[in-house]
Design a protein around this motif. Structure first.
Motif, PDB file in Angstrom:
ATOM      1  N   ASP A  64     -10.770   7.639 -41.825  1.00  0.00           N
ATOM      2  CA  ASP A  64     -11.401   8.291 -40.200  1.00  0.00           C
ATOM      3  C   ASP A  64     -12.764   7.903 -41.234  1.00  0.00           C
ATOM      4  O   ASP A  64     -12.893   7.686 -42.441  1.00  0.00           O
ATOM      5  CB  ASP A  64     -11.609   9.954 -39.878  1.00  0.00           C
ATOM      6  N   ARG A 108     -24.416   1.738 -28.694  1.00  0.00           N
ATOM      7  CA  ARG A 108     -23.706   0.716 -29.545  1.00  0.00           C
ATOM      8  C   ARG A 108     -24.498  -0.177 -29.502  1.00  0.00           C
ATOM      9  O   ARG A 108     -24.318  -0.309 -30.786  1.00  0.00           O
ATOM     10  CB  ARG A 108     -22.888  -0.098 -28.126  1.00  0.00           C
ATOM     11  N   GLY A 218     -15.931  -1.060 -32.251  1.00  0.00           N
ATOM     12  CA  GLY A 218     -15.353  -0.408 -31.679  1.00  0.00           C
ATOM     13  C   GLY A 218     -14.617   0.868 -32.253  1.00  0.00           C
ATOM     14  O   GLY A 218     -14.378   1.924 -31.013  1.00  0.00           O
ATOM     15  N   VAL A 219     -14.755   1.282 -33.749  1.00  0.00           N
ATOM     16  CA  VAL A 219     -14.063   2.506 -34.098  1.00  0.00           C
ATOM     17  C   VAL A 219     -15.182   3.657 -33.961  1.00  0.00           C
ATOM     18  O   VAL A 219     -15.035   4.765 -33.723  1.00  0.00           O
ATOM     19  CB  VAL A 219     -13.539   2.128 -35.691  1.00  0.00           C
ATOM     20  N   GLU A 221     -17.136   3.719 -31.296  1.00  0.00           N
ATOM     21  CA  GLU A 221     -17.189   3.435 -30.256  1.00  0.00           C
ATOM     22  C   GLU A 221     -16.550   4.930 -30.255  1.00  0.00           C
ATOM     23  O   GLU A 221     -16.438   5.949 -29.141  1.00  0.00           O
ATOM     24  CB  GLU A 221     -17.742   2.423 -29.715  1.00  0.00           C
ATOM     25  N   ARG A 222     -15.123   5.096 -30.220  1.00  0.00           N
ATOM     26  CA  ARG A 222     -13.987   6.263 -30.465  1.00  0.00           C
ATOM     27  C   ARG A 222     -14.349   6.994 -30.603  1.00  0.00           C
ATOM     28  O   ARG A 222     -14.164   7.951 -30.201  1.00  0.00           O
ATOM     29  CB  ARG A 222     -12.778   4.817 -30.690  1.00  0.00           C
ATOM     30  N   GLN A 223     -15.442   6.890 -32.005  1.00  0.00           N
ATOM     31  CA  GLN A 223     -15.473   8.097 -32.494  1.00  0.00           C
ATOM     32  C   GLN A 223     -16.246   9.343 -31.693  1.00  0.00           C
ATOM     33  O   GLN A 223     -16.582  10.057 -32.190  1.00  0.00           O
ATOM     34  CB  GLN A 223     -16.506   8.032 -34.083  1.00  0.00           C
ATOM     35  N   ARG A 225     -17.042   8.545 -28.476  1.00  0.00           N
ATOM     36  CA  ARG A 225     -15.698   9.552 -27.268  1.00  0.00           C
ATOM     37  C   ARG A 225     -15.128  10.335 -27.218  1.00  0.00           C
ATOM     38  O   ARG A 225     -14.871  11.150 -26.457  1.00  0.00           O
ATOM     39  CB  ARG A 225     -15.157   8.182 -26.686  1.00  0.00           C
ATOM     40  N   SER A 226     -14.306  10.635 -28.722  1.00  0.00           N
ATOM     41  CA  SER A 226     -13.610  11.716 -28.726  1.00  0.00           C
ATOM     42  C   SER A 226     -14.018  13.029 -29.027  1.00  0.00           C
ATOM     43  O   SER A 226     -15.376  12.850 -29.080  1.00  0.00           O
ATOM     44  CB  SER A 226     -13.008  11.382 -30.432  1.00  0.00           C
TER      45      SER A 226
END
Length: 226
Positions: A64, A108, A218-219, A221-223, A225-226
């Motif tokens: 991560d 973002r 992108g990484v 953003e996913r972090q 959201r999680s």
């Protein structure tokens, strides 16, 4: 044949007029400057490639972003890379603004803006001094041409002074004119080759950083959201 005089290149340089000698000196200095820049920037590009390779290895091994940042900070080679600078800028901005409760679209944009600034600073660092090579490569032939024209003018003046157009009268002026041309080309050719090669490597590095910035966005953003 008796009466003929042989001139070496050094004899012609020393025997050239003051203006042509100044032109030659300027071109020699320009050539030295261009070679120094080519050497320094080439070493810088090699160091940059090694740093990016070290960072890439850590990037693909990390589970991560927290681990990646920690690993990069522990390894000097990777920490010195442009990708590491982009990572630190984007990661800090995302973390800080996420804690403030900023919505994802604003996160973002702010993160990409911070990464873009870091990328621009890295590209500017690599691109510094290359403009000098561009100036030398474009101006050296014309400076040499000025010496050439001046040498030919001296040949015509010698013809007018002696009233003869023999080889012995015109040869020294023509020879110093051609030497001035050679000096101009000797300064310009390495400069233009070095400029094109180094500029292409900077552009390649910039493209790599832009691709990494897109991937990192992108990484992050996913972090979030999680």
């Amino acid at each position: 044949m008796e009466g003929e005089t042989a001139y070496t290149a050094w004899d012609l340089i020393l025997g050239a007029g003051l203006v042509v000698q100044i032109v030659m000196l300027l071109l020699v200095l320009a050539s030295v400057v261009s070679w120094v820049i080519i050497y320094v920037k080439s070493r810088q590009m090699v160091a940059t490639a090694r740093a990016e390779a070290a960072f890439s290895g850590l990037y693909h091994q990390a589970r991560d972003l927290d681990q990646l940042v920690a690993n990069v900070n522990r390894q000097d080679a990777a920490a010195a890379s442009g990708s590491a600078s982009v990572l630190r800028s984007g990661y800090r901005q995302f973390q800080r603004l996420r804690d403030e409760g900023l919505p994802l679209p604003d996160l973002r944009e702010a993160g990409r803006r911070a990464m873009r600034v870091a990328m621009s600073e890295e590209v500017d660092r690599l691109d510094s001094s290359l403009a000098i090579l561009a100036v030398i490569s474009s101006s050296a032939p014309f400076v040499g041409l000025f010496g050439t024209v001046w040498g030919i003018m001296n040949s015509f003046q010698n013809i007018g002074a002696t009233g003869q157009a023999t080889l012995a009268v015109v040869a020294p002026g023509i020879a110093e004119a051609l030497i001035a041309t050679a000096f101009g080309l000797a300064a310009a050719i390495p400069s233009v080759i070095g400029y094109n090669m180094l500029t292409r490597r900077v552009e390649h590095h910039q493209t790599r950083l832009e691709n990494f910035m897109d991937d990192l966005t992108g990484v992050l953003e996913r972090q979030v959201r999680s």
